[in-house]
Design a protein around this motif. Structure first.
Motif, mmCIF file in Angstrom:
data_model
loop_
_atom_site.group_PDB
_atom_site.id
_atom_site.type_symbol
_atom_site.label_atom_id
_atom_site.label_comp_id
_atom_site.label_asym_id
_atom_site.label_seq_id
_atom_site.Cartn_x
_atom_site.Cartn_y
_atom_site.Cartn_z
ATOM 1 N N THR A 70 1.004 -1.285 -0.139
ATOM 2 C CA THR A 70 0.248 -0.017 -0.029
ATOM 3 C C THR A 70 0.943 1.233 -0.020
ATOM 4 O O THR A 70 2.201 1.237 0.454
ATOM 5 C CB THR A 70 -0.802 0.161 1.124
ATOM 6 O OG1 THR A 70 -0.020 0.207 2.358
ATOM 7 C CG2 THR A 70 -1.871 -1.178 1.309
ATOM 8 N N PHE A 71 0.459 2.375 -0.469
ATOM 9 C CA PHE A 71 0.965 3.579 -0.564
ATOM 10 C C PHE A 71 0.356 4.876 -0.300
ATOM 11 O O PHE A 71 -0.991 4.725 -0.226
ATOM 12 C CB PHE A 71 1.723 3.694 -1.651
ATOM 13 C CG PHE A 71 1.078 4.197 -2.805
ATOM 14 C CD1 PHE A 71 0.359 3.408 -3.607
ATOM 15 C CD2 PHE A 71 1.220 5.622 -3.261
ATOM 16 C CE1 PHE A 71 -0.321 3.710 -4.686
ATOM 17 C CE2 PHE A 71 0.410 6.068 -4.283
ATOM 18 C CZ PHE A 71 -0.255 5.237 -5.158
ATOM 19 N N ASP A 72 0.909 5.801 0.361
ATOM 20 C CA ASP A 72 0.346 7.135 0.751
ATOM 21 C C ASP A 72 0.802 8.247 -0.033
ATOM 22 O O ASP A 72 2.082 8.153 -0.171
ATOM 23 C CB ASP A 72 0.276 7.226 2.203
ATOM 24 C CG ASP A 72 -0.845 7.634 2.854
ATOM 25 O OD1 ASP A 72 -1.589 8.196 2.272
ATOM 26 O OD2 ASP A 72 -0.887 7.390 4.175
ATOM 27 N N GLY A 73 0.420 9.190 -0.283
ATOM 28 C CA GLY A 73 0.924 10.394 -1.073
ATOM 29 C C GLY A 73 1.282 10.232 -2.159
ATOM 30 O O GLY A 73 0.641 9.680 -3.069
ATOM 31 N N LEU A 74 2.367 11.121 -2.803
ATOM 32 C CA LEU A 74 2.675 11.022 -4.156
ATOM 33 C C LEU A 74 3.284 9.590 -4.417
ATOM 34 O O LEU A 74 4.040 8.996 -3.881
ATOM 35 C CB LEU A 74 3.885 11.895 -4.514
ATOM 36 C CG LEU A 74 3.448 13.238 -4.601
ATOM 37 C CD1 LEU A 74 4.498 14.291 -4.966
ATOM 38 C CD2 LEU A 74 2.244 13.325 -6.033
ATOM 39 N N MET A 75 2.793 9.085 -5.829
ATOM 40 C CA MET A 75 2.929 7.707 -6.144
ATOM 41 C C MET A 75 4.446 7.585 -6.730
ATOM 42 O O MET A 75 5.438 6.792 -6.351
ATOM 43 C CB MET A 75 2.068 7.529 -7.373
ATOM 44 C CG MET A 75 2.044 5.895 -7.741
ATOM 45 S SD MET A 75 3.290 5.379 -8.794
ATOM 46 C CE MET A 75 2.872 6.353 -10.071
ATOM 47 N N VAL A 76 5.089 8.741 -7.187
ATOM 48 C CA VAL A 76 6.594 8.800 -7.528
ATOM 49 C C VAL A 76 7.408 8.664 -6.331
ATOM 50 O O VAL A 76 8.383 8.233 -6.575
ATOM 51 C CB VAL A 76 6.767 10.098 -8.398
ATOM 52 C CG1 VAL A 76 5.772 9.944 -9.747
ATOM 53 C CG2 VAL A 76 6.403 11.214 -7.683
ATOM 54 N N GLU A 77 6.939 9.364 -5.343
ATOM 55 C CA GLU A 77 7.798 9.238 -3.978
ATOM 56 C C GLU A 77 7.840 8.066 -3.652
ATOM 57 O O GLU A 77 9.024 7.457 -3.230
ATOM 58 C CB GLU A 77 7.256 10.229 -3.180
ATOM 59 C CG GLU A 77 7.489 11.690 -3.510
ATOM 60 C CD GLU A 77 8.853 12.192 -3.490
ATOM 61 O OE1 GLU A 77 9.768 11.469 -3.021
ATOM 62 O OE2 GLU A 77 9.167 12.959 -4.461
ATOM 63 N N TYR A 78 6.905 7.214 -3.696
ATOM 64 C CA TYR A 78 6.679 5.875 -3.226
ATOM 65 C C TYR A 78 7.499 4.994 -3.971
ATOM 66 O O TYR A 78 8.363 4.111 -3.711
ATOM 67 C CB TYR A 78 5.088 5.222 -2.965
ATOM 68 C CG TYR A 78 5.125 3.773 -3.229
ATOM 69 C CD1 TYR A 78 5.340 3.133 -1.972
ATOM 70 C CD2 TYR A 78 4.697 3.010 -4.290
ATOM 71 C CE1 TYR A 78 5.281 1.741 -1.766
ATOM 72 C CE2 TYR A 78 4.644 1.732 -3.982
ATOM 73 C CZ TYR A 78 4.738 0.920 -2.937
ATOM 74 O OH TYR A 78 4.676 -0.216 -2.874
ATOM 75 N N ALA A 79 7.423 5.056 -5.449
ATOM 76 C CA ALA A 79 8.192 4.461 -6.357
ATOM 77 C C ALA A 79 9.676 4.738 -6.366
ATOM 78 O O ALA A 79 10.747 3.768 -6.359
ATOM 79 C CB ALA A 79 7.900 5.070 -7.893
ATOM 80 N N LYS A 80 10.051 5.714 -5.985
ATOM 81 C CA LYS A 80 11.514 6.079 -5.633
ATOM 82 C C LYS A 80 11.953 5.354 -4.431
ATOM 83 O O LYS A 80 13.004 4.915 -4.673
ATOM 84 C CB LYS A 80 11.822 7.933 -5.413
ATOM 85 C CG LYS A 80 12.148 8.447 -6.779
ATOM 86 C CD LYS A 80 12.820 9.802 -6.430
ATOM 87 C CE LYS A 80 11.687 10.815 -5.943
ATOM 88 N NZ LYS A 80 12.217 12.336 -6.139
ATOM 89 N N SER A 81 11.088 5.293 -3.521
ATOM 90 C CA SER A 81 11.594 4.456 -2.289
ATOM 91 C C SER A 81 11.799 3.295 -2.362
ATOM 92 O O SER A 81 12.382 2.558 -1.623
ATOM 93 C CB SER A 81 10.404 4.766 -0.982
ATOM 94 O OG SER A 81 9.286 3.942 -1.254
ATOM 95 N N LEU A 82 11.356 2.746 -3.497
ATOM 96 C CA LEU A 82 11.386 1.172 -3.732
ATOM 97 C C LEU A 82 12.329 1.120 -4.867
ATOM 98 O O LEU A 82 12.701 -0.122 -5.165
ATOM 99 C CB LEU A 82 10.012 0.638 -4.484
ATOM 100 C CG LEU A 82 8.696 0.518 -3.799
ATOM 101 C CD1 LEU A 82 7.735 -0.539 -4.227
ATOM 102 C CD2 LEU A 82 9.417 -0.364 -2.234
#
Ligand code: PNS
Length: 188
Positions: A70-82
């Motif tokens: 699951t993710f919260d906030g901006l999708m690109v930020e989540y993508a970067k974290s992975l």
């Protein structure tokens, strides 16, 4: 096989056969596919995030390179974290294109190194959407073939009352004792 992680973000409320079809296609071309459920959607969901997570985990248990998160906030930020390199999205018909193009270009503006890859689900699912599935199910209609059986069961549990009402209506009508016939019987 594309090296690296791809993300397939969405609401998945609920997962349809079209989503599952896309996940299976994505799993074949990406080394790892993370199906990511948005947590903070503005929409009021039918299923909780936990229920959607559980359903997706059950449905993808046979795909070893697919992970549900699951993710919260901006999708690109989540993508970067992975450290993901691609975003996977499905396009069913031309009507999806405008929204998807806008989202892909906004995501590119936010993070130019992240590529959006579009794939098409099987044409038999081209009209299937979570929104329509919810609408049909909420009105007591059948969703068989549109969603996986696990989802159908969960919808049935959630909307038990609506289904009961629908079943009762259908139990009366096909017996042929509706409308005119009932009146005739009364008169006789
Ligand atoms: O299944 P959906 O509802 O079409 O998915 C939309 C989703 C979750 C992919 C999109 O709303 C999203 O990525 N939201 C996270 C917030 C964000 O990054 N917004 C900017 C995207 S242009």
């Amino acid at each position: 096989m594309n090296k690296g992680i791809a993300i397939y973000p969405g609401s998945f409320d609920p997962t349809t056969n079209g989503h599952l079809d896309l996940i299976e296609r994505g799993a074949k071309i990406f080394e790892e596919l993370v199906v990511a459920i948005l947590r903070n959607s503005e929409k009021t969901p039918m299923f909780s995030v936990a229920a959607r997570l559980q359903m997706l985990r059950t449905l993808t248990a046979h795909l070893k390179n697919v992970r549900i998160d699951t993710f919260d906030g901006l999708m690109v930020e989540y993508a970067k974290s992975l450290e993901a390199t691609c975003i996977l999205r499905g396009i069913r018909a031309i009507s999806d294109y405008e929204y998807e193009l806008q989202m892909a270009l906004m995501n590119r503006k936010l993070e130019p190194t992240l590529e959006t890859v579009f794939m098409m689900p099987a044409d038999k699912y081209s009209y299937v959407s979570s929104r329509l599935v919810r609408e049909v199910a909420q009105a007591g209609g059948p969703v068989k073939g549109l969603v996986p059986e696990v989802v159908e069961q969960k919808l049935r549990e959630k909307l038990d009352l609506a289904y009961k009402f629908h079943d009762e209506m259908h139990a009366i009508k096909p017996a042929g004792v509706g409308g005119k016939e009932r009146k005739r019987k009364k008169k006789a």
